[in-house]
Design a protein around this motif. Structure first.
Motif, short mmCIF file in Angstrom:
data_model
loop_
_atom_site.label_atom_id
_atom_site.label_comp_id
_atom_site.label_asym_id
_atom_site.label_seq_id
_atom_site.Cartn_x
_atom_site.Cartn_y
_atom_site.Cartn_z
N ILE A 88 8.95 0.87 -2.50
CA ILE A 88 8.34 0.14 -1.39
C ILE A 88 8.52 -1.36 -1.62
O ILE A 88 8.87 -2.10 -0.70
CB ILE A 88 6.85 0.49 -1.26
N GLY A 89 8.29 -1.80 -2.86
CA GLY A 89 8.45 -3.21 -3.19
C GLY A 89 9.86 -3.71 -2.94
O GLY A 89 10.05 -4.80 -2.41
N ARG B 199 3.36 -4.14 -8.33
CA ARG B 199 1.92 -4.40 -8.49
C ARG B 199 1.28 -4.85 -7.18
O ARG B 199 0.17 -4.45 -6.85
CB ARG B 199 1.72 -5.46 -9.58
N THR B 200 1.99 -5.69 -6.43
CA THR B 200 1.47 -6.13 -5.13
C THR B 200 1.37 -4.96 -4.17
O THR B 200 0.40 -4.83 -3.43
CB THR B 200 2.36 -7.25 -4.54
N ASP C 193 0.88 -1.86 -5.04
CA ASP C 193 -0.29 -1.10 -5.50
C ASP C 193 -1.59 -1.72 -5.00
O ASP C 193 -2.52 -1.01 -4.61
CB ASP C 193 -0.31 -1.00 -7.02
N GLU C 194 -1.66 -3.04 -5.00
CA GLU C 194 -2.86 -3.73 -4.50
C GLU C 194 -3.08 -3.44 -3.02
O GLU C 194 -4.20 -3.17 -2.58
CB GLU C 194 -2.76 -5.24 -4.73
N HIS C 195 -2.00 -3.50 -2.23
CA HIS C 195 -2.11 -3.19 -0.80
C HIS C 195 -2.56 -1.75 -0.59
O HIS C 195 -3.42 -1.48 0.26
CB HIS C 195 -0.77 -3.42 -0.08
N LEU C 196 -2.01 -0.84 -1.36
CA LEU C 196 -2.37 0.57 -1.22
C LEU C 196 -3.81 0.83 -1.67
O LEU C 196 -4.54 1.58 -1.03
CB LEU C 196 -1.39 1.46 -1.98
N MET C 197 -4.23 0.20 -2.77
CA MET C 197 -5.60 0.38 -3.24
C MET C 197 -6.60 -0.18 -2.24
O MET C 197 -7.65 0.43 -1.99
CB MET C 197 -5.79 -0.28 -4.62
#
Length: 88
Positions: A39-40, A48-49, A51-55
């Motif tokens: 996705i990145g 990591r970004t 993952d932050e959006h998904l979390m």
């Protein structure tokens, strides 16, 4: 670039409406089976970004996993496509 299925931009569910465009985009790509790295790469973000959006999307939707969040969008998309049997 391979196109991904489009999920609804808005829904009658306030939580789905509260998602940002980026959160929705990450969830749409996760629904195609892409990892956070994939996705990145597609969006020009770090894993990591992503993952932050998904979390954050999971938190907004009140679920614990990205699979559950993707399922919420899929259900909303299915409901949006269902014809109504009555007039409002």
């Amino acid at each position: 670039m391979k196109a991904h299925p489009s999920l609804p931009a808005a829904s009658s569910t306030p939580a789905l409406e509260a998602l940002t465009d980026r959160q929705r985009e990450c969830l749409q790509l996760a629904a195609t089976g892409l990892t956070s790295s994939g996705i990145g790469e597609r969006l020009g973000l770090s894993p990591r970004t992503v993952d932050e959006h998904l979390m954050t999307a999971c938190s907004v939707l009140g679920v614990r996993t990205r699979i559950q969040a993707v399922a919420c969008l899929a259900v909303a998309a299915r409901r949006a496509d269902e014809p109504r049997s009555f007039l409002p």
